[in-house]
Design a protein around this motif. Sequence first.
Motif, PDB file in Angstrom:
ATOM      1  N   ILE A  64      10.030   3.117  -0.582  1.00  0.00           N
ATOM      2  CA  ILE A  64       8.626   3.270  -1.036  1.00  0.00           C
ATOM      3  C   ILE A  64       8.579   3.911  -2.413  1.00  0.00           C
ATOM      4  O   ILE A  64       7.856   3.439  -3.317  1.00  0.00           O
ATOM      5  N   LEU A  65       9.366   4.983  -2.603  1.00  0.00           N
ATOM      6  CA  LEU A  65       9.339   5.699  -3.875  1.00  0.00           C
ATOM      7  C   LEU A  65       9.847   4.843  -5.029  1.00  0.00           C
ATOM      8  O   LEU A  65       9.372   4.977  -6.167  1.00  0.00           O
ATOM      9  N   ARG A  66      10.766   3.938  -4.756  1.00  0.00           N
ATOM     10  CA  ARG A  66      11.259   3.057  -5.814  1.00  0.00           C
ATOM     11  C   ARG A  66      10.194   2.091  -6.307  1.00  0.00           C
ATOM     12  O   ARG A  66      10.244   1.618  -7.460  1.00  0.00           O
ATOM     13  N   GLN A  67       9.223   1.813  -5.438  1.00  0.00           N
ATOM     14  CA  GLN A  67       8.173   0.852  -5.796  1.00  0.00           C
ATOM     15  C   GLN A  67       6.974   1.517  -6.474  1.00  0.00           C
ATOM     16  O   GLN A  67       6.117   0.817  -7.031  1.00  0.00           O
ATOM     17  N   ASP A  98       0.883  -1.179   0.000  1.00  0.00           N
ATOM     18  CA  ASP A  98       0.000   0.000   0.000  1.00  0.00           C
ATOM     19  C   ASP A  98       0.917   1.225   0.000  1.00  0.00           C
ATOM     20  O   ASP A  98       1.088   1.925   1.007  1.00  0.00           O
ATOM     21  N   TYR A  99       1.510   1.495  -1.147  1.00  0.00           N
ATOM     22  CA  TYR A  99       2.608   2.457  -1.227  1.00  0.00           C
ATOM     23  C   TYR A  99       2.179   3.904  -0.997  1.00  0.00           C
ATOM     24  O   TYR A  99       2.915   4.685  -0.380  1.00  0.00           O
ATOM     25  N   ASP A 100       1.022   4.274  -1.479  1.00  0.00           N
ATOM     26  CA  ASP A 100       0.568   5.659  -1.292  1.00  0.00           C
ATOM     27  C   ASP A 100       0.352   5.973   0.198  1.00  0.00           C
ATOM     28  O   ASP A 100       0.787   7.017   0.687  1.00  0.00           O
ATOM     29  N   ALA A 121       2.592   8.617   2.591  1.00  0.00           N
ATOM     30  CA  ALA A 121       1.974   9.696   3.368  1.00  0.00           C
ATOM     31  C   ALA A 121       2.342   9.576   4.841  1.00  0.00           C
ATOM     32  O   ALA A 121       2.626  10.575   5.514  1.00  0.00           O
ATOM     33  N   LEU A 122       2.373   8.355   5.321  1.00  0.00           N
ATOM     34  CA  LEU A 122       2.648   8.136   6.735  1.00  0.00           C
ATOM     35  C   LEU A 122       4.113   8.392   7.079  1.00  0.00           C
ATOM     36  O   LEU A 122       4.421   8.977   8.123  1.00  0.00           O
ATOM     37  N   VAL A 123       5.028   7.969   6.200  1.00  0.00           N
ATOM     38  CA  VAL A 123       6.435   8.213   6.488  1.00  0.00           C
ATOM     39  C   VAL A 123       6.735   9.712   6.413  1.00  0.00           C
ATOM     40  O   VAL A 123       7.591  10.227   7.164  1.00  0.00           O
ATOM     41  N   ASN A 124       6.032  10.436   5.557  1.00  0.00           N
ATOM     42  CA  ASN A 124       6.196  11.894   5.524  1.00  0.00           C
ATOM     43  C   ASN A 124       5.731  12.519   6.844  1.00  0.00           C
ATOM     44  O   ASN A 124       6.367  13.438   7.369  1.00  0.00           O
TER      45      ASN A 124
END
Length: 280
Positions: free
Chosen positions: A276-279, A232-234, A238-241
């Motif tokens: 996350i961004l790589r995926q 659930d990458y989106d 958001a959560l890591v930000n």
Amino acid sequence: MEKLWKYCLSIGLVVWVVSCGENSTVKTAAVQDKALAEQVYEEGSHLLQGSPESMTRIEKAIALDTTYAEAIRELSVAYLKRGMPHKWKPIFDKAVEHDAATWQPWRGYLYLWFYRDYKKAIADFNASDTLTPNFIDQPQGHSVDYWRGIAYLGLKDYNSSIAYWNRHIQKETAETGEDWVEINAFLYRGIAHYESGDTQKALLDFDKVIGLFKQSADAKYYKAKVLFEREDYDAAEALVNDAITDYNGGFYNQRNYVETLRQLYPVDLKTLKESILRQK
């Protein structure tokens, strides 16, 4: 013969009276020394911990009463905080010798954080259950169940860790309500669940932290890890930000003097975000 017997009795009585008088004098002197030691100790309580003035006043108190466990303990801590455990331990052990019920669980706390000796910490926490069977000791403001939860997590004994977190949380909730439970109890229980592979229960604890406290870089970081693993990458991004924002605001698990267990650092957040961004 009768006169000799009376004479012996008289001598014995005199010796007994003198002996009692001497014992009474010794006891009185000991009480006076103890009172003076406490006075010397308390009069310097405003001094900076570990300063030469503070150390000198503590040593004077101990010289007056060599069994003064509180002063002995205080003398030892200055060495520990200076990174001199070889001087700390023999002094602190004397405090435990003179007042184990008070200071053995505290020694466990110091083993836990300054030594990372989880087994010795647990042994001292367990001993406190025997020494004070009618209540749960709370060195440094938390129950020995709380500290055992951390120690077993350090050993990666997840079942034992979770069992002590459950016991701690249940007791605190019953006595004061869930809102008053130390937030890191839920965080660490969640980490124990996560590392043991039970991500569903881990999420419940991380959501509990976020729901109760709102700002927690650690809980959001671990929840983001779970969401990332579930692809659930989106939501994970958001959560890591949010976690990075909380961290920069100082809302993360940390301790004075030592690194906390599972300490979170900016590089951890950066690495997770890049993954996350790589995926995506």
